[in-house]
Design a protein around this motif. Structure first.
Motif, PDB file in Angstrom:
ATOM      1  N   ASN A 163      47.751  39.072  30.046  1.00  0.00           N
ATOM      2  CA  ASN A 163      48.303  37.878  30.688  1.00  0.00           C
ATOM      3  C   ASN A 163      49.680  38.098  31.322  1.00  0.00           C
ATOM      4  O   ASN A 163      50.388  37.128  31.612  1.00  0.00           O
ATOM      5  N   ASP A 220      50.188  39.217  34.314  1.00  0.00           N
ATOM      6  CA  ASP A 220      50.062  38.658  35.660  1.00  0.00           C
ATOM      7  C   ASP A 220      50.374  37.165  35.670  1.00  0.00           C
ATOM      8  O   ASP A 220      51.090  36.664  36.532  1.00  0.00           O
ATOM      9  N   TRP A 221      49.801  36.475  34.697  1.00  0.00           N
ATOM     10  CA  TRP A 221      49.953  35.020  34.647  1.00  0.00           C
ATOM     11  C   TRP A 221      51.383  34.626  34.290  1.00  0.00           C
ATOM     12  O   TRP A 221      51.964  33.733  34.909  1.00  0.00           O
ATOM     13  N   TYR A 222      51.967  35.288  33.305  1.00  0.00           N
ATOM     14  CA  TYR A 222      53.343  34.977  32.900  1.00  0.00           C
ATOM     15  C   TYR A 222      54.325  35.263  34.035  1.00  0.00           C
ATOM     16  O   TYR A 222      55.273  34.500  34.249  1.00  0.00           O
ATOM     17  N   PHE A 239      53.628  35.093  37.177  1.00  0.00           N
ATOM     18  CA  PHE A 239      53.398  34.047  38.182  1.00  0.00           C
ATOM     19  C   PHE A 239      54.089  32.741  37.815  1.00  0.00           C
ATOM     20  O   PHE A 239      54.832  32.173  38.619  1.00  0.00           O
ATOM     21  N   ILE A 240      53.873  32.256  36.597  1.00  0.00           N
ATOM     22  CA  ILE A 240      54.417  30.942  36.242  1.00  0.00           C
ATOM     23  C   ILE A 240      55.942  30.966  36.062  1.00  0.00           C
ATOM     24  O   ILE A 240      56.596  29.928  36.148  1.00  0.00           O
ATOM     25  N   PRO A 272      46.478  33.687  43.688  1.00  0.00           N
ATOM     26  CA  PRO A 272      47.246  32.668  42.962  1.00  0.00           C
ATOM     27  C   PRO A 272      47.174  31.318  43.662  1.00  0.00           C
ATOM     28  O   PRO A 272      47.183  31.236  44.896  1.00  0.00           O
ATOM     29  N   ILE A 274      49.973  25.458  38.351  1.00  0.00           N
ATOM     30  CA  ILE A 274      50.479  26.429  37.374  1.00  0.00           C
ATOM     31  C   ILE A 274      50.031  26.073  35.955  1.00  0.00           C
ATOM     32  O   ILE A 274      50.577  26.569  34.978  1.00  0.00           O
ATOM     33  N   THR A 287      46.541  26.078  35.105  1.00  0.00           N
ATOM     34  CA  THR A 287      45.282  26.752  34.806  1.00  0.00           C
ATOM     35  C   THR A 287      45.392  28.247  35.108  1.00  0.00           C
ATOM     36  O   THR A 287      45.702  28.633  36.244  1.00  0.00           O
ATOM     37  N   ASN A 288      45.154  29.052  34.116  1.00  0.00           N
ATOM     38  CA  ASN A 288      45.263  30.503  34.271  1.00  0.00           C
ATOM     39  C   ASN A 288      44.016  31.048  34.972  1.00  0.00           C
ATOM     40  O   ASN A 288      42.939  31.127  34.390  1.00  0.00           O
ATOM     41  N   SER A 345      44.292  34.056  36.661  1.00  0.00           N
ATOM     42  CA  SER A 345      44.662  35.434  36.991  1.00  0.00           C
ATOM     43  C   SER A 345      43.566  36.438  36.672  1.00  0.00           C
ATOM     44  O   SER A 345      43.553  37.539  37.219  1.00  0.00           O
ATOM     45  N   TRP A 398      48.976  38.560  43.030  1.00  0.00           N
ATOM     46  CA  TRP A 398      49.353  38.771  41.643  1.00  0.00           C
ATOM     47  C   TRP A 398      50.167  40.054  41.550  1.00  0.00           C
ATOM     48  O   TRP A 398      50.039  40.948  42.387  1.00  0.00           O
TER      49      TRP A 398
END
Length: 220
Positions: free
Chosen positions: A38, A40-42, A44-45, A116, A121, A123-124, A126, A188
């Motif tokens: 995660n 990528d997701w962290y 991003f947000i 993305p 922000i 819903t994950n 990624s 991403w």
């Protein structure tokens, strides 16, 4: 021109041979790690702010325009001022742009990575891939074409001017800026890291081919 075409075909294949292919696998493995952990997701947000948007917007534009303008300007300048080295440099950059676009588009056609959603922000997404063929087009996805092409171009300049620190630093920081810029907006983080790896391989491969085949005599 026929030699240039042959060079492009040979260098595309060379980008996937021997140790070069291992770097493609490394790029994929890094992506897998960043997606499954995660990261990528962290990333991003935690990069949603106006200042990051201001930083990223020029990178998206420049990363799309300069790959078209730079080789064209070099080639035209070389013809006008009868500077063979400038013309050669322009064709090598053009080759880097073309191969970078072909390889990144090839991967995108099969991976179908979902881009993305800048307006969501919560819903994950990624880890969303649509594996297959052209299930999500070739514009978005893995790896970042902007980054792939930018690093391929950068390593052409670095390889052609190994003793010129100014050109080397400008080329590298240009590629780095494009990569970071698009990672803050349309891609991403893992897509940009993969693009940097693959683009570097492309640029290095083209330079090695140029040195082996003495293209300044064979192509022009």
């Amino acid at each position: 021109m026929k030699y240039l075409l042959r060079s492009i075909l040979e260098n595309i294949l060379e980008c996937f041979t021997d140790f070069n292919f291992i770097w493609h696998i490394i790029a994929a493995v890094i992506t897998y790690i960043l997606v499954t952990t995660n990261v990528d997701w962290y990333y991003f947000i935690n990069t949603r702010s106006n200042i990051f948007l201001y930083i990223s917007f020029p990178a998206v534009i420049l990363g799309g325009i300069l790959p078209l303008l730079v080789p064209l300007i070099l080639i035209v300048k070389g013809h006008i001022f009868k500077k063979e080295n400038t013309k050669i440099l322009g064709w090598l950059v053009a080759e880097a742009v073309l191969i970078g676009s072909i390889i990144s588009s090839f991967y995108k056609a099969f991976t179908g990575r979902i881009q993305p959603d800048l307006y969501n922000i919560s819903t994950n997404i990624s880890g969303n891939f649509e594996f297959g063929f052209l299930r999500h087009g070739i514009f978005w996805g893995w790896p970042s074409s902007h980054t792939t092409v930018a690093f391929a171009m950068a390593f052409i300049f670095i390889g052609m001017f190994p003793k010129n620190k100014t050109i080397k630093y400008i080329s590298f920081f240009y590629a780095l800026y494009i990569g970071i810029g698009v990672s803050l907006s349309i891609h991403w983080l893992s897509e940009c890291i993969a693009g940097a790896i693959i683009g570097s391989i492309i640029g290095i491969t083209i330079i090695q081919s140029y040195r082996k085949r003495d293209l300044d005599k064979k192509l022009f």
